[in-house]
Motif scaffolding. Structure first.
Motif, PDB file in Angstrom:
ATOM      1  N   ILE A   1      22.504  39.802  19.673  1.00  0.00           N
ATOM      2  CA  ILE A   1      21.308  39.710  18.843  1.00  0.00           C
ATOM      3  C   ILE A   1      20.410  40.909  19.165  1.00  0.00           C
ATOM      4  O   ILE A   1      19.945  41.045  20.298  1.00  0.00           O
ATOM      5  CB  ILE A   1      20.575  38.368  19.064  1.00  0.00           C
ATOM      6  CG1 ILE A   1      19.311  38.310  18.213  1.00  0.00           C
ATOM      7  CG2 ILE A   1      20.259  38.122  20.528  1.00  0.00           C
ATOM      8  CD1 ILE A   1      18.645  36.940  18.214  1.00  0.00           C
TER       9      ILE A   1
ATOM     10  N   LYS B   1      15.588  41.681  16.043  1.00  0.00           N
ATOM     11  CA  LYS B   1      15.924  40.511  15.229  1.00  0.00           C
ATOM     12  C   LYS B   1      15.716  39.196  15.983  1.00  0.00           C
ATOM     13  O   LYS B   1      16.131  38.142  15.520  1.00  0.00           O
ATOM     14  CB  LYS B   1      17.377  40.611  14.749  1.00  0.00           C
ATOM     15  CG  LYS B   1      17.594  41.722  13.723  1.00  0.00           C
ATOM     16  CD  LYS B   1      18.970  41.647  13.122  1.00  0.00           C
ATOM     17  CE  LYS B   1      19.151  42.732  12.052  1.00  0.00           C
ATOM     18  NZ  LYS B   1      20.489  42.674  11.437  1.00  0.00           N
TER      19      LYS B   1
ATOM     20  N   LEU C   1      29.032  38.396  20.920  1.00  0.00           N
ATOM     21  CA  LEU C   1      27.962  37.886  20.075  1.00  0.00           C
ATOM     22  C   LEU C   1      26.696  38.559  20.562  1.00  0.00           C
ATOM     23  O   LEU C   1      26.353  38.466  21.748  1.00  0.00           O
ATOM     24  CB  LEU C   1      27.845  36.363  20.185  1.00  0.00           C
ATOM     25  CG  LEU C   1      28.857  35.542  19.397  1.00  0.00           C
ATOM     26  CD1 LEU C   1      28.648  34.061  19.664  1.00  0.00           C
ATOM     27  CD2 LEU C   1      28.746  35.811  17.900  1.00  0.00           C
TER      28      LEU C   1
ATOM     29  N   GLU D   1      24.963  38.152  16.086  1.00  0.00           N
ATOM     30  CA  GLU D   1      25.924  38.786  15.184  1.00  0.00           C
ATOM     31  C   GLU D   1      27.155  39.182  15.997  1.00  0.00           C
ATOM     32  O   GLU D   1      27.074  39.405  17.205  1.00  0.00           O
ATOM     33  CB  GLU D   1      25.315  40.040  14.532  1.00  0.00           C
ATOM     34  CG  GLU D   1      24.013  39.790  13.797  1.00  0.00           C
ATOM     35  CD  GLU D   1      23.346  41.101  13.387  1.00  0.00           C
ATOM     36  OE1 GLU D   1      23.864  42.173  13.798  1.00  0.00           O
ATOM     37  OE2 GLU D   1      22.325  41.057  12.681  1.00  0.00           O
ATOM     38  N   LYS D   2      28.300  39.273  15.313  1.00  0.00           N
ATOM     39  CA  LYS D   2      29.517  39.719  15.992  1.00  0.00           C
ATOM     40  C   LYS D   2      29.487  41.232  16.169  1.00  0.00           C
ATOM     41  O   LYS D   2      29.153  41.977  15.255  1.00  0.00           O
ATOM     42  CB  LYS D   2      30.765  39.294  15.214  1.00  0.00           C
ATOM     43  CG  LYS D   2      31.187  37.865  15.502  1.00  0.00           C
ATOM     44  CD  LYS D   2      32.596  37.595  15.029  1.00  0.00           C
ATOM     45  CE  LYS D   2      33.035  36.191  15.445  1.00  0.00           C
ATOM     46  NZ  LYS D   2      34.421  35.920  15.030  1.00  0.00           N
ATOM     47  N   LEU D   3      29.863  41.689  17.380  1.00  0.00           N
ATOM     48  CA  LEU D   3      29.836  43.108  17.716  1.00  0.00           C
ATOM     49  C   LEU D   3      31.097  43.424  18.511  1.00  0.00           C
ATOM     50  O   LEU D   3      31.515  42.641  19.366  1.00  0.00           O
ATOM     51  CB  LEU D   3      28.589  43.429  18.550  1.00  0.00           C
ATOM     52  CG  LEU D   3      28.491  44.848  19.126  1.00  0.00           C
ATOM     53  CD1 LEU D   3      28.259  45.858  18.005  1.00  0.00           C
ATOM     54  CD2 LEU D   3      27.354  44.929  20.143  1.00  0.00           C
TER      55      LEU D   3
ATOM     56  N   LYS E   1      25.000  32.036  15.421  1.00  0.00           N
ATOM     57  CA  LYS E   1      24.776  32.977  14.313  1.00  0.00           C
ATOM     58  C   LYS E   1      23.515  32.610  13.540  1.00  0.00           C
ATOM     59  O   LYS E   1      22.760  33.484  13.107  1.00  0.00           O
ATOM     60  CB  LYS E   1      25.993  32.982  13.382  1.00  0.00           C
ATOM     61  CG  LYS E   1      27.212  33.685  13.961  1.00  0.00           C
ATOM     62  CD  LYS E   1      28.351  33.698  12.945  1.00  0.00           C
ATOM     63  CE  LYS E   1      29.559  34.452  13.483  1.00  0.00           C
ATOM     64  NZ  LYS E   1      30.663  34.483  12.498  1.00  0.00           N
TER      65      LYS E   1
ATOM     66  N   GLU F   1      28.870  29.193  15.095  1.00  0.00           N
ATOM     67  CA  GLU F   1      28.065  29.210  13.871  1.00  0.00           C
ATOM     68  C   GLU F   1      26.592  28.925  14.190  1.00  0.00           C
ATOM     69  O   GLU F   1      25.689  29.517  13.598  1.00  0.00           O
ATOM     70  CB  GLU F   1      28.607  28.163  12.896  1.00  0.00           C
ATOM     71  CG  GLU F   1      27.882  28.123  11.557  1.00  0.00           C
ATOM     72  CD  GLU F   1      28.021  29.424  10.781  1.00  0.00           C
ATOM     73  OE1 GLU F   1      27.103  29.756  10.018  1.00  0.00           O
ATOM     74  OE2 GLU F   1      29.035  30.122  10.969  1.00  0.00           O
TER      75      GLU F   1
END
Length: 314
Positions: free
Chosen positions: A278, A282, A276, A266-268, A261, A258
């Motif tokens: 990014i 972003k 995880l 982000e989950k991919l 995040k 968390e």
């Protein structure tokens, strides 16, 4: 059917030697009650028989003149009653253990639910407090702006000038710019609060694991620093969730994923593997800097996470 009659003295001696009663009776019966050695030899030869542990029963044809059952029938009856009591006791113990396990699970769920409700109420109180403060600041600004405009209009009327002053528009723009800056700062403050709360939850959920908590904080700091220093390099912006080292240090810790995040990960899922990730566009250095500061604070403050924050006491 009844337990066969065997030499009681030899049966007692076999039992004293450690042979189960069922084995001893079978050995004596099938060896003809000839000798203890013969019974032992029979038991050794048949120890792998599937029914070796069962009490031997043979057909009987005994005329009961006294109205009382023979010794063998009494023995079977006593053994049957004993087995029945043992079975009932085992079933009762098993039932009680299931009930205790259900009670433990129910208590655990209730504690978890109460904790979630408490955390949600604290978040709501903090959010309501921030909104009330923002509204109060906004109203204060509006009162100041109106007072300034009224004063300027009064002075211009006293000087015989038109009441409209274009400089008031500049003041309005300046105050609007300040308002936008304030909104940005409030968003940044909210992000910092969330980062702090995430780290605090991780620490409080692993109070007896100081070494693991410290290692998790250090690992998170390494991930954040690598992204901040190398935003163009994708290998620092991509973490495989099934990586054993990651799962041991961060993934298995409450709040570890968390926190990442909140930093923009982000989950991919690619080719059946979860990551995880990014995206480059972003990567927010301000959030990463705040995350690094919070991690450093958590690592260096020995009392971090030991006490819950009471937002309604602010």
């Amino acid at each position: 059917m009844a337990v066969p009659e065997v030499n009681k003295e030899m049966l007692t001696e076999l039992e004293s030697m450690g042979f189960p009663t069922a084995h001893a009776i079978r050995g004596l019966h099938f060896s003809g009650n000839a000798s203890i050695e013969g019974a032992i030899d029979w038991i050794a030869e048949h120890e792998n028989d599937p029914d070796i542990d069962q009490m031997l029963l043979v057909p009987i044809n005994i005329e009961i003149e006294s109205g009382k059952p023979p010794f063998a029938l009494e023995y079977v009856k006593i053994k049957a009653q004993e087995l029945s009591r043992q079975k009932l006791k085992a079933e009762e113990e098993k039932r009680m253990e299931k009930e205790r396990e259900k009670e433990r699970r129910r208590a655990g769920k209730e504690q978890l639910q109460a904790k979630k409700i408490l955390e949600e109420n604290e978040r709501k109180r903090a959010s309501a407090w921030r909104k009330a403060e923002q509204e109060e600041v906004k109203q204060a600004r509006e009162r100041i702006l109106k007072r300034l405009e009224d004063d300027k209009a009064e002075r211009r009327r006293n000087l015989g000038l038109p009441s409209e002053d274009h400089s008031s528009k500049k003041i309005t723009k300046h105050l609007q710019k300040q308002q936008n800056t304030k909104i940005s700062d409030e968003h940044n403050s909210t992000t910092v609060d969330n980062l702090q709360e995430c780290l605090r939850s991780l620490k409080q959920n692993h109070l007896d694991e100081d070494a693991r908590v410290k290692r998790a904080f250090q690992t998170l700091l390494t991930y954040i620093a690598n992204v901040a220093k190398n935003p163009e390099n994708e290998k620092f912006r991509k973490i495989r969730l099934s990586n054993p080292a990651f799962m041991d240090r961060v993934g298995s810790m409450f709040g570890g994923i968390e926190f990442l995040k909140l930093c923009g990960f982000e989950k991919l899922k690619q080719n059946g593997i979860e990551y995880l990730y990014i995206p480059r566009d972003k990567v927010d250095h301000r959030i990463l800097r705040n995350a690094a500061l919070e991690l450093n604070s958590a690592l260096n403050n020995p009392y971090f996470g030991m006490f819950s924050r009471k937002k309604d006491d602010y």
